[in-house]
Design a protein around this motif. Sequence first.
Motif, PDB file in Angstrom:
ATOM      1  N   ILE A 163      -2.911   7.967 -10.768  1.00 36.55           N
ATOM      2  CA  ILE A 163      -2.539   7.017 -11.475  1.00 36.55           C
ATOM      3  C   ILE A 163      -1.091   6.747 -11.320  1.00 36.55           C
ATOM      4  O   ILE A 163      -0.271   7.254 -11.196  1.00 36.55           O
ATOM      5  N   ASN A 164      -1.111   5.270 -10.836  1.00 36.84           N
ATOM      6  CA  ASN A 164       0.267   4.932 -10.348  1.00 36.84           C
ATOM      7  C   ASN A 164       0.686   3.388 -10.745  1.00 36.84           C
ATOM      8  O   ASN A 164       0.921   2.697  -9.899  1.00 36.84           O
ATOM      9  N   THR A 165       0.713   3.273 -11.813  1.00 39.17           N
ATOM     10  CA  THR A 165       0.964   1.827 -12.468  1.00 39.17           C
ATOM     11  C   THR A 165       2.382   1.480 -12.034  1.00 39.17           C
ATOM     12  O   THR A 165       2.708   0.412 -11.916  1.00 39.17           O
ATOM     13  N   TRP A 166       3.189   2.474 -11.801  1.00 36.42           N
ATOM     14  CA  TRP A 166       4.486   2.036 -11.830  1.00 36.42           C
ATOM     15  C   TRP A 166       4.999   1.924 -10.053  1.00 36.42           C
ATOM     16  O   TRP A 166       6.091   1.694  -9.614  1.00 36.42           O
TER      17      TRP A 166
ATOM     18  N   GLU B  58      -3.527  11.890   9.890  1.00 38.21           N
ATOM     19  CA  GLU B  58      -3.560  11.480   8.525  1.00 38.21           C
ATOM     20  C   GLU B  58      -2.428  10.527   8.362  1.00 38.21           C
ATOM     21  O   GLU B  58      -1.345  10.846   8.643  1.00 38.21           O
ATOM     22  N   SER B  59      -2.579   9.528   7.524  1.00 37.49           N
ATOM     23  CA  SER B  59      -1.481   8.777   6.915  1.00 37.49           C
ATOM     24  C   SER B  59      -1.918   8.213   5.848  1.00 37.49           C
ATOM     25  O   SER B  59      -2.715   8.303   5.150  1.00 37.49           O
ATOM     26  N   GLY B  60      -0.828   7.505   5.051  1.00 38.47           N
ATOM     27  CA  GLY B  60      -1.035   6.722   3.720  1.00 38.47           C
ATOM     28  C   GLY B  60      -1.427   7.950   2.806  1.00 38.47           C
ATOM     29  O   GLY B  60      -1.899   7.495   1.603  1.00 38.47           O
ATOM     30  N   VAL B  61      -0.882   9.103   2.907  1.00 40.08           N
ATOM     31  CA  VAL B  61      -1.263  10.104   1.551  1.00 40.08           C
ATOM     32  C   VAL B  61      -0.100  10.212   0.682  1.00 40.08           C
ATOM     33  O   VAL B  61       1.129  10.095   0.936  1.00 40.08           O
ATOM     34  N   ALA B  62      -0.561  10.011  -0.583  1.00 39.80           N
ATOM     35  CA  ALA B  62       0.232   9.691  -1.883  1.00 39.80           C
ATOM     36  C   ALA B  62       0.925  11.296  -2.106  1.00 39.80           C
ATOM     37  O   ALA B  62       0.266  12.632  -1.397  1.00 39.80           O
ATOM     38  N   SER B  63       2.119  11.380  -2.518  1.00 35.88           N
ATOM     39  CA  SER B  63       2.931  12.352  -2.423  1.00 35.88           C
ATOM     40  C   SER B  63       2.152  13.756  -3.340  1.00 35.88           C
ATOM     41  O   SER B  63       2.297  14.829  -2.884  1.00 35.88           O
TER      42      SER B  63
ATOM     43  N   ASP C 106       4.374   8.349  -6.816  1.00 25.29           N
ATOM     44  CA  ASP C 106       3.077   8.409  -7.773  1.00 25.29           C
ATOM     45  C   ASP C 106       3.159   9.466  -8.923  1.00 25.29           C
ATOM     46  O   ASP C 106       2.249   9.623  -9.532  1.00 25.29           O
ATOM     47  N   ILE C 107       4.317  10.112  -8.972  1.00 23.57           N
ATOM     48  CA  ILE C 107       4.636  10.857 -10.125  1.00 23.57           C
ATOM     49  C   ILE C 107       5.628  10.147 -10.900  1.00 23.57           C
ATOM     50  O   ILE C 107       6.549   9.557 -10.570  1.00 23.57           O
TER      51      ILE C 107
ATOM     52  N   GLU D 157       8.426  12.003 -15.800  1.00 27.02           N
ATOM     53  CA  GLU D 157       7.840  13.147 -15.415  1.00 27.02           C
ATOM     54  C   GLU D 157       8.687  13.975 -14.717  1.00 27.02           C
ATOM     55  O   GLU D 157       8.921  15.240 -14.553  1.00 27.02           O
ATOM     56  N   LEU D 158       9.456  13.229 -13.476  1.00 28.37           N
ATOM     57  CA  LEU D 158      10.063  13.528 -12.578  1.00 28.37           C
ATOM     58  C   LEU D 158      11.380  14.057 -13.216  1.00 28.37           C
ATOM     59  O   LEU D 158      11.843  15.033 -12.722  1.00 28.37           O
TER      60      LEU D 158
END
Length: 494
Positions: A4-7, A20-25, A74-75, A79-80
């Motif tokens: 979920i990453n609307t921000w 591998e690339s383009g991996v979300a945190s 993506d957090i 929350e962070l």
Amino acid sequence: MHIINTWGDKMKFQSTRGLESGVASAEAIVRGIAKDGGLYVPESFPNLYDSLKKEKTLSYEELAFKIIKEYFTDIKEEELMDAINEAYNDRFNVEVNKNFLELYHGPTCAFKDAALLFLPQVMRRARKALGLKEEVVILTATSGDTGKAALEGFKDVEGFKVIVYYPKKGVSAIQERQMSTQEGKNVKVYGITGNFDNAQNGVKEIFGDEKFKEELKKEGYLLSSANSINIGRLVPQIVYYFYGYFKLVKEGKIKEDEKINVVVPTGNFGNILAAYYAKRMGLPVEKFICASNDNKVLTDFFHTGVYDKRRELILTESPSMDILVSSNLERLLFEGSGKDGEEIKKLMDSLIKEGIYEVSDKLKEFLKDFYGNFATQEEVSKAISDMYNKEGYLIDTHTAVAQVVYEKYVKETGANKQVLIASTASPYKFPRSICNALEIDVEGIDDFKVLNKLFEKTKIEIPTNLRDLDKKQILHEEVWDKDEMKEAILSYLK
Ligand SMILES: *Cc1c(COP(=O)(O)O)cnc(C)c1O
């Protein structure tokens, strides 16, 4: 898996081995290591120095938030912020004393606290962002320090359990007592017969056992690790260097934008790599001075470009640096190679197969920002006693390694730049070595009394977390055979 990453999720991660690339945190954090065996690295480095230097008075937590949020996009930001506050508020802070960046003001009195307090908090939010149903079981083998720091970080964190294995006869009395008195509803500490290698190999074997993991999954558990190669442990360490730099500016020791040198007592190469990442974000750093003890693989590497681990591990009085394979160096080489995953894979394959590799001329050129040297035990003892007798300042054995190497650097180069020396442990964490260096007689005295001896001599306060350890209630006493580590897990989880 849903993220979920609307921000907006600007930052992505890629593997140092190229596949591998383009991996979300959130995924990079929960997985820990990439599927191709490489380490996750940020695909780019945001330049933050220019904006941060306008806000030099930020608290440690505020600064941490500004830096960390650039990476874990993506957090959710709220929350962070919560993760950072829960990790650090009243539990950890950084102080600058003379040239020393004191990173040990945390629950276990060593610098691993900062990363291991934050990792559980961010992992918990990553687990939520990924919608994982399973409870995550963190398995750690420890030679003493990491285990305690992981226990403190993960205790009572929702959705997690933490199991620590330590060699029953292979840790100091203080380290053992720190772990055996650990409180928390979700923690388990096991002594095992055998040495640290046995414990570590046991954990590796468990991670490699697909059938066992399947069995646990049916019970609702997922295995993960708090290993120092996790990007969730690395990123929070970048904060130290910004914080230390701005402190020097505030104290008038340097002018804004003036370059400094940093010295880091190095084991797995995580902390010094974080300093390099800070430079990539714009922090004015000239040289990275990499300090080793008698296990001087890195010193040789920076001199020759040849990484050769084919030697005996020497047990020193700076045990957290007794390492022959510095895993995080792979991340630096990846940057230096121009992000050439194939080249890195070749080097790492060679390290596994032959125990040695040599980097290209291009990489050697890149590595010139780094200076490596080492300190012997006698030099370390002398540095501790000189620093105490001349300046009244007490440093631990790891920090003393850095001090010695810094002196060698100054002697060789005549450097006169302002310096920050990472001070990675409280002297009270290794009181016997310090007493020996200061010629305080502690023959035949138990470790807990040695603490008091050191206090009597120096009148420097014993950190609360180490004081009265011998009076705390022992909560963990189980010892398992090194071949029964899986059975130990099941006895706890079922
Ligand atoms: C882990 C540790 C180090 C080495 O740090 P790396 O990030 O592994 O290089 C140095 N000093 C102390 C006290 C440590 O615990």
